[in-house]
Design an enzyme around this catalytic site. Structure first.
Site, mmCIF file in Angstrom:
data_model
loop_
_atom_site.group_PDB
_atom_site.id
_atom_site.type_symbol
_atom_site.label_atom_id
_atom_site.label_comp_id
_atom_site.label_asym_id
_atom_site.label_seq_id
_atom_site.Cartn_x
_atom_site.Cartn_y
_atom_site.Cartn_z
ATOM 1 N N LYS A 1 10.107 28.859 56.223
ATOM 2 C CA LYS A 1 10.618 30.102 55.662
ATOM 3 C C LYS A 1 11.653 30.663 56.628
ATOM 4 C CE LYS A 1 8.957 34.593 53.867
ATOM 5 N NZ LYS A 1 7.755 35.416 53.599
ATOM 6 N N SER B 1 7.031 37.231 48.963
ATOM 7 C CA SER B 1 8.383 36.994 49.398
ATOM 8 C C SER B 1 8.690 35.541 49.764
ATOM 9 C CB SER B 1 8.669 37.857 50.633
ATOM 10 O OG SER B 1 7.834 37.465 51.726
ATOM 11 N N SER C 1 2.323 37.640 50.318
ATOM 12 C CA SER C 1 3.554 36.861 50.163
ATOM 13 C C SER C 1 3.401 35.357 50.304
ATOM 14 C CB SER C 1 4.610 37.347 51.164
ATOM 15 O OG SER C 1 5.108 38.607 50.773
#
Length: 485
Positions: free
Chosen positions: A76, A153, A177
């Site tokens: 990420k 997210s 998330s």
């Protein structure tokens, strides 16, 4: 090869059925051919990945390979990576190159993984649909034509894994998330106990809630990856110096006699009928394996969302104060004073959702409102943690839905922040209490995935991985793949 799990890829590398270079080249070709439809990557590090793959092959030939040596993966874009752009999905950091590796990145590199690139995400991890990224929204592989969101997210991380563009990825979970997007893309996502994985080099959103974790297809893969990510880090003051157990060793433990708590508050109004049916089917699987389902009550659970949206913005407003255009990050052109430079750099560099949360956070921390909002929210946070403590006196783990229902379409909730925030209604409480929680595939509703969530006692990641692994041994949900990927 992209249909294989991390465990199967590791076995294939060990058995010399393919090399790390062949595997890495395969995934790079898939990124090139498929990611235009998903937008799951912000940066692809092809040259670096091939060099790392060659090094992994040499290491394996020398007889010095670990289990994960040569397995490709994606980070990420919230984790600092030395020499590689780290954007956090924001214009503010669009050209920022980190001078060091985050501890999680360094640990996985030491385990021999091959980084394919950095994945898209909601700006500064603020979002539940991956629509707030400066680099554009991410689409869910389970509904590209229907414009389904992947959740957020960690939307790019899950889209990459679900679409077969990476065998696994890292994510971060501040209010759900990892688990919410994992549920919407038919993956297994694990948020470890707060303090289990280092936050050093992970760009902060809400420091008392943020936690790194793995996103994989199966619980067995999550156990394998978490083994490399977990551990004490003296560079992170919130890292906990506790022994890291052998997560894979506990996967096959029988479930007979285990008690799973089902909070009656989880079945209240708002849960989609399909998600409810998937949960009830999962409960039946556990009963067949000898586990006991116990109804419990967590009376303060309904306060999780309002508590979170005081605590998290307050911490975000403090953490994001450093982005002023002076030392690094976006700097506005033509400002005629220092104050103008600050205002214009932040106004241009942050998106609307980030600005909204900074304003909320600044308000609840301001003189005259601190006691009424922030202090009160911290008191309620203790009540929620106490609910969990009482529940774990009766049961070994807690089970419930991960989301209210399956994925929705891009744009459906962008004009209604409260509706968007309610996407995390089942996941936020575990963050407020700092507990480990996992989402696992539980079936399809109208062709779209839904997940079931398991919450464990502090530092009992092994217990919920065991529960998920046994469930996946009895079901086929985790084997379903989106059409065209």
């Amino acid at each position: 090869m992209h249909a294989l799990s991390v465990t199967e890829l590791a076995e294939g590398l060990a058995d010399k059925r393919f090399s790390s270079r062949e595997l890495t080249e395969h995934y790079l070709r898939r990124i090139e051919s498929h990611d235009q439809a998903l937008n799951s990557y912000i940066t692809v590090t092809a040259e670096q990945a091939l060099a790392a793959a060659d090094a992994a092959d040499q290491q394996r030939a020398a007889g010095d390979a670990g289990v994960l040596t040569g397995v490709p993966m994606a980070h990420k874009d919230i984790f600092c990576t030395q020499g590689v752009r780290t954007t956090c999905g924001s214009k503010m950091l669009a050209n920022f190159t980190a001078p060091y590796d985050a501890t999680v990145v360094r640990q996985l590199a030491a385990a021999g993984v091959v980084m394919l690139g950095k994945t898209n995400m909601d700006e500064f991890a603020m979002g539940s649909s991956n629509e707030t990224s400066h680099f554009g929204p991410v689409k869910n592989p389970w509904g590209v034509e229907a414009n389904l969101v992947p959740g957020g997210s960690s939307g790019g991380s899950v889209a990459a894994v679900a679409g077969g563009l990476a065998p696994f990825s890292t994510g971060t979970d501040t209010g759900g998330s990892i688990r919410q997007p994992a549920a919407l893309t038919n993956l297994t996502g694990l948020k470890p106990t707060y303090g289990r994985c280092s936050r050093y080099g992970m760009i902060a959103f809400a420091s008392s809630l943020d936690q790194a974790g793995p996103i994989t297809r199966t619980a067995a893969d999550a156990a394998l990856v978490l083994q490399a990510m977990a551990g004490f880090d003296p560079a992170d003051s919130t890292s906990v110096d506790a022994p890291v157990p052998d997560y894979r060793a506990a996967l096959d433990a029988p479930l007979a006699g285990r008690k799973l708590g089902l909070p009656k508050e989880f079945l209240a109004e708002g849960l989609d009928d399909g998600a409810r049916a998937a949960l009830e089917a999962a409960l039946e699987v556990y009963r067949q394996q000898g586990a006991e389902i116990v109804e419990i009550s967590m009376p303060n659970m309904h306060l999780s969302v309002p508590t979170y949206y005081v605590v998290a913005p307050a911490e975000a407003s403090s953490n994001l104060a450093r982005y002023d255009g002076v030392r690094y990050g976006h700097r506005a052109e033509g400002a005629d004073s220092l104050e103008a430079l600050y205002k214009r750099s932040r106004g241009e560099g942050f998106g609307r959702e980030v600005q909204r949360r900074i304003m909320v956070g600044t308000y609840v921390l301001s003189a005259g409102y601190y006691d009424a909002y922030y202090l009160k929210a911290q008191q309620v946070r203790h009540l929620i943690a106490d609910d969990f403590a009482r529940a774990f006196e009766q049961v070994d783990a807690i089970i419930g839905p991960t989301t209210q229902g399956p994925a929705f379409a891009l744009g459906d909730k962008t004009d209604d922040p409260v509706a968007m925030y309610l996407n995390d209604i089942y996941t936020i409480a575990a963050n407020l209490a700092g507990l480990p929680a996992l989402s696992m595939p539980a079936g399809l509703v109208d062709g779209k995935p839904v997940g079931v969530q398991l919450i464990g006692k502090a530092f009992d990641e092994a217990g919920i991985l065991n529960l998920a692994h046994q469930f996946q041994g009895m079901t086929e949900h985790h084997k379903a793949r989106p059409a065209g990927f």
